[in-house]
Design an enzyme around this catalytic site. Structure first.
Site, short mmCIF file in Angstrom:
data_model
loop_
_atom_site.label_atom_id
_atom_site.label_comp_id
_atom_site.label_asym_id
_atom_site.label_seq_id
_atom_site.Cartn_x
_atom_site.Cartn_y
_atom_site.Cartn_z
N HIS A 45 0.84 -1.21 0.00
CA HIS A 45 0.00 0.00 0.00
C HIS A 45 0.87 1.25 0.00
CE1 HIS A 45 -2.91 3.01 1.27
NE2 HIS A 45 -3.82 2.19 0.76
N GLU A 50 -3.61 2.00 -7.61
CA GLU A 50 -4.07 3.08 -6.75
C GLU A 50 -3.23 4.33 -7.01
OE1 GLU A 50 -6.30 1.58 -3.13
OE2 GLU A 50 -4.20 1.51 -2.58
N GLY A 72 -7.75 9.08 -0.71
CA GLY A 72 -8.20 9.92 0.40
C GLY A 72 -8.31 11.39 0.05
N SER A 74 -10.49 7.09 -3.77
CA SER A 74 -11.75 7.85 -3.64
C SER A 74 -12.91 7.22 -4.41
CB SER A 74 -11.53 9.31 -4.06
OG SER A 74 -10.57 9.92 -3.22
N GLY A 92 -11.72 5.24 2.65
CA GLY A 92 -12.70 6.02 3.43
C GLY A 92 -14.12 5.47 3.35
C1 PEP Z 1 -6.76 3.28 -0.14
O1 PEP Z 1 -6.11 3.82 0.75
O2 PEP Z 1 -6.43 2.16 -0.55
C2 PEP Z 1 -7.88 4.01 -0.71
C3 PEP Z 1 -8.31 3.65 -1.89
O3 PEP Z 1 -8.38 5.04 0.03
P1 PEP Z 1 -9.63 5.99 -0.35
O4 PEP Z 1 -10.73 5.10 -0.87
O5 PEP Z 1 -10.00 6.66 0.94
O6 PEP Z 1 -9.15 6.93 -1.39
#
Ligand code: PEP
Length: 258
Positions: free
Chosen positions: A96, A168, A174, A214, A236
């Site tokens: 991550h 990601e 976030g 997000s 989140g």
């Molecule tokens: C994550 O941290 O893997 C993530 C996708 O966070 P968010 O959905 O809050 O952007």
């Protein structure tokens, strides 16, 4: 046909009491539904046993957010893959961006952790993605290629079935800013091609590639409706049962449209 996966990464949120409540609410909202994919929650370590009690059985699966690269011994503060399997985890997240950023983890750590997880019978969600500065410079394709090339060639084609990728883009994590469906599709298609080059074709065709950044109920269906987007890793929005289940609904709707 690849099954979708919607995986919630609770990060350092939800102690045992709150986590049990959240997992029970998700489980209740999904109860009795025939899902076309896998739904997974990844609570913090201390919350795993409480959630395991609630998540025992379908449809909710249990995963962890990280594991040690060591088997056992004098590694203060670390948790082994074997311990995670023992408390009921079937999955573990590795790579991550928050581990890359705050723990300075890199390819060597990821290969060692993935190998340990496989040895203990866990499946792995491996995360990768470019930073905002890298996207601004148009370097996202190079970054993603380097991140996948740093790890995948050191796994075997047989490992591919126990691996899920999660693209990601760090600028979307976030921040409330989401990659457009076109941006996500472009990066996922490139990732799948890299998997084909490195691990082989059937492995690439069968590999699930999740999008993370997000993702929410309002954008889940469109994102997951892209050819190479096979679900989502959710931060989140995984902390509220309605939002998380709303994303599962988006995945189901995308599946129904294929
Ligand atoms: C994550 O941290 O893997 C993530 C996708 O966070 P968010 O959905 O809050 O952007």
């Amino acid at each position: 046909m690849r099954r979708y996966m919607v995986a919630g990464n609770w990060k350092m949120n939800m102690g045992p009491a709150a986590g049990r409540e959240l997992a029970a609410a998700v489980q209740q909202k999904l109860a009795g539904r025939e899902l076309g994919g896998d739904v997974l929650v990844c609570p913090p370590y201390a919350t795993l046993p409480a959630v395991a009690e609630v998540a025992a059985g379908q449809p909710l699966l249990l995963g962890a957010q990280d594991c040690s690269d060591q088997v056992s011994g004098a590694y203060t503060g670390q948790i082994s893959a074997g311990m995670l399997a023992e408390v009921g985890c079937r999955w573990v997240i590795v790579g991550h961006s928050e581990r890359r950023q705050f723990q300075r983890e890199g390819d060597e750590d990821f290969v060692a952790k993935i190998t340990r997880a496989f040895d203990e019978g866990l499946k792995v969600i491996f995360c990768y993605g470019e930073l905002l500065e890298e996207r601004k410079l148009g370097r996202q394709a190079d970054v993603v290629r380097d991140q996948l090339k740093g790890v995948l060639p050191r796994l075997t084609a047989a490992d591919a079935g126990n691996l899920v990728l999660a693209y990601e883009p760090v600028w979307a994590i976030g921040t409330g800013e989401t990659a457009s469906p076109e941006q996500a599709q472009e990066m996922h298609a490139q990732s799948r091609q890299l998997v084909a080059d490195i691990m082989g074709y059937p492995e690439a065709a069968n590999m699930r590639i999740l999008y993370g950044g997000s993702c929410k109920p309002s954008n889940a269906e469109e994102l997951m409706g892209q050819t190479d987007v096979d679900g989502g890793l959710i931060g989140g929005a995984s902390l509220k049962s309605d939002d998380f289940v709303g994303i599962v609904d988006g995945a189901e709707a995308a599946l129904a449209n294929t």
